[in-house]
Design an enzyme around this catalytic site. Structure first.
Site: not given
Length: 563
Positions: A193, A472, A120-122, A446, A79
């Site tokens: 992160c 985010s 991670c995010d997705k 985002e 992201d």
């Protein structure tokens, strides 16, 4: 009969065995249960950079427990790398590609079980969606969080510190030398992160959901514990195959409700609302996840606090007991009878868990000593958000829980960012960023940079930002995202004008445009639907089929009837 036996057992299946033997698999290998390892390793994503080493330890565990691992690659976008440019259009849609590609590989190869490697995010929600869709034994194992960087602005820095610092630089608050110094010191090594963004929220929630082994969601990326967890996962997937503990025996209405409570208790990313909705959909669970978040947020206390709500990072959370301690502290509010990928119930996991570190009490609090008496994520509704809006009150000052201000409107993320850096946003403004929803964006980008620039310019406690896009997990300040219906579908956010008054009331769960209903209806009557931004390629397809953010932004195949 195991799935793989359909193509690997019997005289007539020599073709398949010969094909696999061309890559060095032996006769003995092909007599064992075959476990697919869906590995999202790449040099594009810091959170996935160590997954080659983790995958090897997973393979060791599978071999040790009597199985045969077969590894395949999965895409995964960062992201952060996509933020602030056209690449972000692809990030949320990539979740659907990830789920579908894993489904495809599992069915082509008839794997008996899957280990899903992603951080991670997705990628994490996409992998969990695939597990729920396939309903075979699966375990998700993330790569672990990054350590924090050099101290900046009162906390350990991370890559988002650079964006905040750019806002500070544009406002004359720091020197260029101070800004440039962050580049080599903010990210000391690989990992997801270091803060509680969407990536670490979803890794923690996979653990809370029961789909990741205890501590598997938060052990640091560069730790020995991360590699050991890989071997343990490889051993455990073989037990799940033997006992036929499939994904839908773990992903249930009760376990999703537990994950919602865990998210609220740690003030996790607002994107978890959308992802848990999508996971429930793939598991064919008839559950209104959005309404569950709304009702449970009023009764679930906030027991854990991490950056962006305070200075402590995910590694601090891990060392203060992590998800296991959070679930232990929450247990009287949870359904502890649910099954998990340990092969035991949540209650058994809590009872038998051994903590590596003594409790610090810095991040995890007991039920009778919460950081707050309601959850850190809230669902808002009103004439500006008839279906939904989602905010994260656990990550911003309580003085902003009621905010009334003057609208200043932008029809894209980029326009808003330019205005912020140019000093056009002032105290009392409600920044409205629209046409960034699942269909209108497309991809529900985002508004990370916009919020960070507001913070850097000293406006995070005197302005607000609302959008039909996302945020985010690292964002703080008064914001409301996921507003639906979105602007591209004729939602009221499309007809807000500069100078209109907007009221955000977290306590009352309201988001309202302070103009008459007659005026709103008149403006909606005059509204014209814009042409799609993409008419070909992957995004051309996604924007035709994308459902509302309130429905998880899934690809709604029912929309094919209207094409």
């Amino acid at each position: 009969m195991e799935r793989s036996e359909k193509i690997l057992k019997g005289l007539g299946n020599q073709y398949y065995r010969a094909t696999l033997k061309s890559m060095g698999f032996t006769t003995d290998d092909l007599k064992r249960p075959v476990i697919g390892i869906a590995n999202a390793w790449s040099e594009c994503v810091p959170g996935h950079y160590n997954l080659r080493q983790v995958a090897q330890r997973v393979k060791d565990g599978i071999y040790r427990a009597g199985g045969t691992p077969i590894e395949f690659g999965v895409i995964g976008g960062c992201d952060g790398m996509a933020n602030g440019h056209g690449g972000m259009h692809y990030i949320l849609p990539s979740r659907e590609l990830i789920a579908s590609s894993i489904e495809t590989m599992a069915q082509i190869n008839l794997f008996d079980g899957l280990v899903l490697l992603g951080s991670c995010d997705k990628i994490v929600p996409g992998m969990l969606m695939a597990a729920a869709r396939l309903d075979i034994p699966c375990i998700l194992l993330p790569g672990g969080p990054m350590e924090g960087g050099v101290e900046f602005d009162g906390r350990q820095s991370d890559q988002t510190s650079a964006t905040e610092a750019y806002g500070m630089l544009s406002a004359g608050k720091i020197t260029e030398a101070e800004y440039v110094a962050l580049e080599d010191a903010a990210c000391p090594g690989c990992g997801s992160c270091s803060y509680l963004g969407t990536a670490n929220t979803m890794c923690a929630l996979s653990e809370a959901l029961g789909m990741t082994l205890p501590d598997g969601g938060t052990a640091p990326a560069v730790s020995a514990a991360r590699l050991a967890k890989g071997e343990e996962t490889g051993i455990k997937i073989m037990e799940l195959v033997e006992k036929q503990i499939t994904a839908r025996k773990v992903i249930t209405e009760a376990s999703i409700r537990n994950a919602i409570k865990a998210c609220l208790a740690m003030s996790g990313s607002t994107n978890a609302v959308m992802h848990l909705t999508a996971i429930a959909h793939e598991a064919q669970i008839d559950m209104d996840v959005l309404s569950e978040f709304d009702s449970l947020s009023r009764t679930t206390p906030q027991l854990a606090k991490m950056n962006p709500a305070c200075k402590y990072n995910i590694v601090d959370f891990y060392r203060d007991g992590g998800v296991p301690r959070l679930m232990e502290n929450l247990q009287t509010l949870l359904d502890t009878g649910v099954m998990t990928v340990t092969g035991q119930t949540l209650a058994e996991n809590i009872k038998t868990h051994s903590y590596l570190y003594p409790a610090t009490g810095l991040v995890n609090h007991a039920l009778d000593d919460p950081f707050g008496y309601s959850g850190g994520v809230a669902v808002l509704r009103g004439n500006l958000a008839p279906d939904t809006g989602v905010t994260k009150p656990g990550a911003f000052d309580k003085s902003l829980h009621h905010f009334e201000g003057e609208a200043i409107c932008f029809d894209s993320e980029e326009e808003a960012e330019e205005a912020i850096l140019a000093g056009k946003i002032h105290e009392g403004h409600v920044v409205v960023i629209r046409y960034e929803g699942p269909k209108g964006g497309p991809g529900m980008r985002e508004m990370y940079k916009a919020m960070k620039y507001l913070y850097g310019r000293g406006l995070s406690k005197s302005t607000a930002l609302i959008t039909d896009g996302r945020f985010s997990g690292t964002n703080n300040g008064c914001f409301v995202g996921h507003i639906s219906p979105e602007a591209a579908e004729g939602g009221p956010i499309a007809i807000v004008r500069d100078g209109d008054r907007i009221c955000i009331d977290v306590e009352k769960r309201q988001l309202d445009l302070l103009v008459s209903q007659e005026e709103i209806e008149a403006r909606l009557k005059d509204w014209k639907r814009p042409a799609p931004k993409f008419t070909s390629g992957w995004l051309g397809l996604y924007c035709k089929l994308a459902a509302s953010g309130s429905k998880g932004a899934i690809m709604d195949l029912n929309k094919l009837k209207d094409l």
